[in-house]
Write a protein that holds these residues in place. Structure first.
Motif, short mmCIF file in Angstrom:
data_model
loop_
_atom_site.label_atom_id
_atom_site.label_comp_id
_atom_site.label_asym_id
_atom_site.label_seq_id
_atom_site.Cartn_x
_atom_site.Cartn_y
_atom_site.Cartn_z
N UNK A 143 0.81 -1.21 0.00
CA UNK A 143 0.00 0.00 0.00
C UNK A 143 0.85 1.27 0.00
N UNK A 144 2.17 1.11 -0.10
CA UNK A 144 3.08 2.25 -0.29
C UNK A 144 4.16 1.86 -1.28
N UNK A 145 4.82 2.86 -1.85
CA UNK A 145 5.92 2.59 -2.78
C UNK A 145 7.06 1.85 -2.09
N UNK A 146 7.28 2.16 -0.81
CA UNK A 146 8.36 1.51 -0.07
C UNK A 146 8.08 0.02 0.10
N UNK A 147 6.80 -0.36 0.31
CA UNK A 147 6.45 -1.77 0.38
C UNK A 147 6.89 -2.49 -0.90
N UNK A 148 6.62 -1.86 -2.04
CA UNK A 148 7.01 -2.46 -3.32
C UNK A 148 8.52 -2.58 -3.41
N UNK A 149 9.22 -1.51 -3.05
CA UNK A 149 10.67 -1.50 -3.12
C UNK A 149 11.27 -2.63 -2.27
N UNK A 150 10.70 -2.84 -1.09
CA UNK A 150 11.25 -3.85 -0.18
C UNK A 150 11.06 -5.27 -0.71
N UNK A 151 10.01 -5.51 -1.48
CA UNK A 151 9.72 -6.87 -1.91
C UNK A 151 10.10 -7.17 -3.36
N UNK A 152 9.98 -6.17 -4.24
CA UNK A 152 10.22 -6.42 -5.66
C UNK A 152 11.19 -5.43 -6.30
N UNK A 153 11.82 -4.61 -5.48
CA UNK A 153 12.62 -3.50 -6.01
C UNK A 153 13.66 -3.90 -7.03
N UNK A 154 14.31 -5.05 -6.84
CA UNK A 154 15.36 -5.47 -7.75
C UNK A 154 14.81 -5.95 -9.09
N UNK A 155 13.52 -6.21 -9.16
CA UNK A 155 12.93 -6.76 -10.38
C UNK A 155 12.17 -5.72 -11.19
N UNK A 156 12.07 -4.50 -10.69
CA UNK A 156 11.28 -3.45 -11.34
C UNK A 156 12.17 -2.23 -11.59
N UNK A 157 12.23 -1.74 -12.84
CA UNK A 157 13.07 -0.58 -13.10
C UNK A 157 12.53 0.72 -12.49
N UNK A 158 11.20 0.78 -12.25
CA UNK A 158 10.64 2.05 -11.76
C UNK A 158 9.38 1.80 -10.94
N UNK A 159 9.27 2.53 -9.83
CA UNK A 159 8.09 2.51 -8.98
C UNK A 159 7.52 3.92 -8.97
N UNK A 160 6.32 4.07 -9.51
CA UNK A 160 5.67 5.39 -9.56
C UNK A 160 5.03 5.65 -8.19
N UNK A 161 5.55 6.63 -7.49
CA UNK A 161 5.14 6.87 -6.10
C UNK A 161 3.93 7.80 -6.05
N UNK A 162 2.81 7.25 -5.62
CA UNK A 162 1.60 8.05 -5.48
C UNK A 162 1.12 8.15 -4.05
N UNK A 163 2.04 7.93 -3.08
CA UNK A 163 1.66 8.00 -1.68
C UNK A 163 0.97 6.74 -1.20
N UNK A 164 0.39 6.81 -0.03
CA UNK A 164 -0.30 5.67 0.57
C UNK A 164 -1.66 5.47 -0.09
N UNK A 165 -2.00 4.22 -0.36
CA UNK A 165 -3.29 3.91 -1.00
C UNK A 165 -4.44 4.27 -0.07
N UNK A 166 -5.47 4.90 -0.61
CA UNK A 166 -6.57 5.41 0.21
C UNK A 166 -7.54 4.32 0.66
N UNK A 167 -7.76 3.31 -0.18
CA UNK A 167 -8.71 2.24 0.18
C UNK A 167 -7.98 1.13 0.91
#
Length: 306
Positions: A143-167
């Motif tokens: 639900x945050x860009x950092x969550x993505x970075x921690x789990x899949x960061x090495x496999x993704x060239x870019x994470x578009x950061x839009x803040x914390x998910x509202x739902x």
């Protein structure tokens, strides 16, 4: 790399690369839905079984007819009320959608995410985006860009950061058959809200499967990495008195003083179902890093998002 450059994200997607995108529900791992090679990269990055179909994201209801056949006006009624928003429609697919996206099914899941950054990105593109949650398969959704970075960061060239998910929880998945609405997966739009639009009861169907027709229907999903039991917390605490326990309470943290409680979290101190939904995946992820043997969760009230 984490950033907010829509243009760069669009360039990567046009090249067949993966980009993590924000939505109102969770972060998605996106690729060109019409490019089979790009879609295969999603499955490989997530280690997701290819029999679990993907949701296709677009920016407007007018785009649905390009990718699917709409056989009932109920689709438009629901879309007018809830789109953009956390609702996915399972519709007969057109041939333009590759079979890899739908895991061989003759239907495709379409939705319009309610996040301005991603809506603007979709408008830049000449194709829709296939985008399951941006986490390793079966684990807690980010639900945050950092969550993505921690789990899949090495496999993704870019994470578009839009803040914390509202739902903070997945979209509700619906299928319209013979002017009846079936709910295939519970999510950010409640059954009661859907019924208020269509003026009749929805058909609830089995929400887990070993051969899913829609995403999120496998019998094991959203795994926080520790055993979870849901029920009466005090009763379950007595049953696990010799273990280190984590507590996920709904609206009241009255369990911290129990001897075997290592950590306790409250989804919503005010009893708000929407706040609880927003915090659910994030708190489950926090427990992944806790020194506990078991997580005991209190059920939310059985109404609305509960």
């Amino acid at each position: 790399m984490i950033g907010s450059d829509q243009k760069y994200a669009a360039e990567l997607l046009m090249q067949g690369e993966l980009v993590a995108i924000p939505t109102e529900t969770v972060y998605g791992l996106a690729a060109n839905a019409l490019n089979e090679d790009a879609v295969i990269n999603i499955f490989e990055a997530k280690q997701r079984p290819k029999f679990d179909p993907l949701i296709v994201h677009t920016h407007d209801v007018s785009e649905f007819e390009k990718f699917a056949i709409i056989e009932s006006d109920l689709v438009y009624q629901l879309a007018e009320r809830f789109c953009p928003g956390p609702i996915t429609f399972i519709l007969p697919k057109r041939d333009i959608i590759p079979d890899i996206v739908t895991s061989g099914h003759e239907t495709v899941g379409l939705r319009i995410p309610n996040h301005q950054l991603t809506l603007d990105l979709l408008k830049r593109l000449s194709f829709p985006l296939a985008a399951p949650s941006a986490n390793p398969f079966g684990f807690t959704s980010p639900t945050t860009a950092l969550h993505v970075q921690n789990q899949l960061g090495e496999k993704i060239p870019y994470i578009l950061d839009g803040g914390k998910c509202e739902v903070g929880i997945e979209s509700t998945i619906v299928k319209v058959v013979d002017d009846e609405v079936e709910v295939l997966r519970l999510g950010g739009i409640s059954v009661e809200e859907i019924e208020s639009v269509i003026g009749k009861r929805v058909k609830r169907v089995k929400t887990s499967s070993s051969n899913p027709a829609a995403p999120g229907m496998l019998s094991s999903h959203y795994n926080p990495g520790v055993k979870v039991e849901v029920g009466d917390i005090e009763k379950l605490l007595s049953e696990h008195r010799n273990q280190k326990v984590g507590i996920l309470a709904f609206d009241n943290n009255r369990y911290e003083s129990f001897e075997n409680v290592t950590e306790a979290k409250v989804l919503s101190p005010t009893g708000s179902l929407s706040e609880a939904a927003q915090n659910l995946f994030s708190y489950l992820r926090d427990f992944q890093n806790s020194d506990i043997d078991i997580l005991i969760a209190e059920p939310a009230p059985a109404k609305g998002l509960g």
